[in-house]
Design an enzyme around this catalytic site. Sequence first.
Site, short mmCIF file in Angstrom:
data_model
loop_
_atom_site.label_atom_id
_atom_site.label_comp_id
_atom_site.label_asym_id
_atom_site.label_seq_id
_atom_site.Cartn_x
_atom_site.Cartn_y
_atom_site.Cartn_z
N ASN A 1 -11.52 6.41 1.81
CA ASN A 1 -10.29 5.68 1.53
C ASN A 1 -9.28 6.60 0.85
O ASN A 1 -8.78 7.53 1.45
CB ASN A 1 -10.63 4.44 0.69
CG ASN A 1 -9.56 3.39 0.68
OD1 ASN A 1 -8.38 3.69 0.86
ND2 ASN A 1 -9.94 2.15 0.46
N GLU B 1 -10.28 -3.28 12.49
CA GLU B 1 -11.35 -4.28 12.50
C GLU B 1 -10.84 -5.70 12.72
O GLU B 1 -11.63 -6.64 12.85
CB GLU B 1 -12.13 -4.20 11.19
CG GLU B 1 -12.86 -2.87 11.03
CD GLU B 1 -13.50 -2.69 9.67
OE1 GLU B 1 -13.34 -3.60 8.82
OE2 GLU B 1 -14.15 -1.66 9.44
N GLU C 1 0.84 -1.21 0.00
CA GLU C 1 0.00 0.00 0.00
C GLU C 1 0.87 1.26 0.00
O GLU C 1 2.08 1.21 0.22
CB GLU C 1 -0.89 0.02 1.25
CG GLU C 1 -2.38 -0.22 0.98
CD GLU C 1 -3.08 1.01 0.41
OE1 GLU C 1 -2.40 1.96 0.00
OE2 GLU C 1 -4.32 1.00 0.38
N ASN D 1 -5.69 6.35 6.99
CA ASN D 1 -5.56 5.46 5.83
C ASN D 1 -4.73 6.03 4.69
O ASN D 1 -3.82 5.38 4.19
CB ASN D 1 -6.96 5.08 5.34
CG ASN D 1 -6.95 4.13 4.18
OD1 ASN D 1 -6.87 4.54 3.02
ND2 ASN D 1 -7.03 2.84 4.47
N ASP E 1 -9.72 1.93 -4.52
CA ASP E 1 -8.82 2.11 -3.37
C ASP E 1 -8.08 3.43 -3.50
O ASP E 1 -8.68 4.49 -3.60
CB ASP E 1 -7.88 0.91 -3.28
CG ASP E 1 -7.44 0.62 -1.85
OD1 ASP E 1 -7.23 1.57 -1.09
OD2 ASP E 1 -7.29 -0.56 -1.50
#
Length: 363
Positions: A229, A192, A80, A172, A280
């Site tokens: 996001n 989560e 990422e 994020n 994303d």
Amino acid sequence: MDFSPLTTTADQSRRGFLKQSLAVSATVAAIGALPRLSSAQPLTQRYPDPLVSVLDDSFTQIRIFNASVEKLASGMRWAEGPVWVGDGRYLLVSDIGNNRTMRWDEVTGQLSVYREHSNFSNGMCRDRQGRLLVCEGSSTTTEGRRVARTEYNGRITVLADSFEGKPFNSPNDTACKRDGSIWFTDPTFQAESNYEGQKVKQEQPFGVYRIDPSNGKVSRVIDDLAGPNGLCFSPDEKTLYVVEGRAKPHGLIWAIAVNEDGTLGERRKHIEGLDYAAIDGIKCDESGNLWCGWGGNGDPKADMEKLDGVRVFNPQGNAIGHISLPERCANVCFGGREGNWLFMASSHSLYSVFVNTRGATFA
């Protein structure tokens, strides 16, 4: 009379051989000092690359005929947040599942660990002074769930770790405007489970935040998107694009007017993730096209081979191109000396391709 030492033919041959040997040795040493050739592997051998699909004729001006999609590195658990560091000729990419930040070197083609125990770093960018900004999505210690800056000497400065007395969920992705303001999204994705961080109770609504460059004050500018996001700005920075990852029935990208005082104005639906697509991380190029990390959203009906990769949209929100990858792409960035090298952080691996445009921040 000549009193110089006698020189035989054998001596001359020996000296010539030694000179030649020294020259060869010097050449070998020089070659050894040169940068290694790239170890990147093209996914296909054919030009134009069939993995780069033209969905609209305008994309033929952006696709480079003889540029291949290349695999640069692999071995990550969830790649990422790539960011290019041009002054060092390397790329940083978050390896979230392994709680580390990786460094891919342009000169050697090698992938190495840049930072262990990265507080599950996710999205990254550089501020106007070239310092690294990191969304730390979670932690197993008292640190993390924050936006941090790496100073020139390597020290870490925490820019934001809470709002109105409560900790963030899991910062994020981030973007920095020319005025120095820092914007970031805060969903609950990494909070989560205990895979991409530490499972914690949600204490903040899903939000998008802005850090004021003059006083460091944190403001929540959006609080009504389901799973915000990726985010980025248009080339003129008058529009903020934000991904709403958990919008129903499809993920969305919103185009939101940015006022000069840093507040937000009119909002319009810009792009829908149809056909079970997940949207994303996103980046804008110099012409205002959006390059979006794309893939299946987990629905059994999703055609992963068709969806996984990068989808490109023009400023009007129409799809013009698609780069197919064998893995779901989480995020992208532009880099290289000219800003025309697209890097794609995709599940386990890092891919790239050269394109005939530059990232908006290079323009």
